[in-house]
Design a protein around this motif. Sequence first.
Motif, short mmCIF file in Angstrom:
data_model
loop_
_atom_site.label_atom_id
_atom_site.label_comp_id
_atom_site.label_asym_id
_atom_site.label_seq_id
_atom_site.Cartn_x
_atom_site.Cartn_y
_atom_site.Cartn_z
N SER A 75 0.82 -1.20 0.00
CA SER A 75 0.00 0.00 0.00
C SER A 75 0.86 1.27 0.00
O SER A 75 1.74 1.44 0.84
N GLY A 76 0.60 2.11 -1.00
CA GLY A 76 1.29 3.39 -1.10
C GLY A 76 2.71 3.29 -1.64
O GLY A 76 3.38 4.32 -1.78
N ILE A 77 3.16 2.09 -1.94
CA ILE A 77 4.53 1.91 -2.41
C ILE A 77 4.56 1.30 -3.80
O ILE A 77 5.15 1.84 -4.73
N GLY A 78 3.91 0.15 -3.96
CA GLY A 78 3.96 -0.55 -5.24
C GLY A 78 3.55 -1.99 -5.08
O GLY A 78 2.53 -2.30 -4.46
N ALA A 79 4.38 -2.90 -5.60
CA ALA A 79 4.04 -4.31 -5.55
C ALA A 79 5.30 -5.15 -5.75
O ALA A 79 6.29 -4.71 -6.34
N VAL A 80 5.23 -6.37 -5.25
CA VAL A 80 6.25 -7.39 -5.50
C VAL A 80 5.56 -8.53 -6.22
O VAL A 80 4.54 -9.04 -5.75
N LYS A 81 6.10 -8.92 -7.39
CA LYS A 81 5.45 -9.92 -8.23
C LYS A 81 6.40 -11.04 -8.60
O LYS A 81 7.58 -10.79 -8.89
N LEU A 82 5.88 -12.25 -8.60
CA LEU A 82 6.61 -13.42 -9.06
C LEU A 82 5.96 -13.89 -10.36
O LEU A 82 4.72 -13.92 -10.46
N GLY A 83 6.76 -14.25 -11.34
CA GLY A 83 6.14 -14.62 -12.60
C GLY A 83 7.02 -15.44 -13.52
O GLY A 83 8.21 -15.64 -13.27
N TYR A 84 6.39 -15.87 -14.60
CA TYR A 84 7.04 -16.69 -15.63
C TYR A 84 6.82 -16.01 -16.98
O TYR A 84 5.72 -15.54 -17.28
N THR A 85 7.88 -15.95 -17.79
CA THR A 85 7.82 -15.37 -19.13
C THR A 85 8.32 -16.39 -20.13
O THR A 85 9.36 -17.02 -19.92
N CYS A 86 7.58 -16.54 -21.23
CA CYS A 86 7.98 -17.42 -22.31
C CYS A 86 8.16 -16.59 -23.58
O CYS A 86 7.25 -15.87 -23.99
N TYR A 87 9.36 -16.66 -24.16
CA TYR A 87 9.67 -15.96 -25.40
C TYR A 87 9.69 -16.94 -26.58
O TYR A 87 10.24 -18.04 -26.45
#
Length: 292
Positions: free
Chosen positions: A250-262
Amino acid sequence: MRHIALTVAALLLAASAQADDGKPPSTGLSLFVNAGAFWASATSADFYSGRDENLNKINNILHSNQYGTAIWDHLVSAGRLSPSAIGDYRQLTVVEFPPQMTYRLSYQIGLGIRYDYDSGFGWLLRFDMAKLTAQGGFNLSTDNGAGILGSDQYITCGVFGNENRYNIDLAITKTVALTRAFDLEIDLGASLINTKVQENAMVIEGATYSILDRTDGRIPDVDMAQYEYFNQGRIGYGVFISALTGYRLSGIGAVKLGYTCYQARIAFADRKCWGWHHMLGIRVEMNNFSFI
């Protein structure tokens, strides 16, 4: 691509169904950094194999006046060649190239900006870099099949290549709230990929010899002028899809975990190689910004 599109649609519908109790995702301008493990497709790794049809050839160095004697001396000193049976470097020969070069597990780091709208749609622009090492091996023998000392009839050698890849990624994003704190994000975009070849070398009994072509395809000679090395990589392109789950701060941003396929075309001066590339990582966003 149809299966990917159906999967994305199903994820978004499922997320929307769970988002009734959650606050809307953050909107406006965000800055972010990302880092993760990167798995590169092996389709482009054979550029570094040193075969005679490649730009960088093992045989051009092995059979050159400039380097061949030093290699022969090193093998004699290491106790792998009998100087009485193998008189000079011209009798050395490659009998087996690597069936398939591969890339080591690497990393990708980057930074970028994004903008999210009240609808949950948005866009992002990202700049990434990955440092990659291709690895393989080959067997060294002699033209008469004799003179190699030790228990093996071949001398097992290594060959490797180092490259940097620089990505510019542009994507459309869709973010939906799963709960009051967690979001689901799907990105779909396109990439420009600049490949920089840093090194291509062989390793013979612990000694490393560059095989980068500096003589315009000719076998180097002690009296031959060598050119300044020029990058053998070129500009490629591709598309990508990402799926991330994020925790909002809240008020700062976010932390995200993810997968990317190229799905990307990696380009060199003598070839262009399509392949699937994968990244699993973390993204940290700061969204306490607005346009003036």
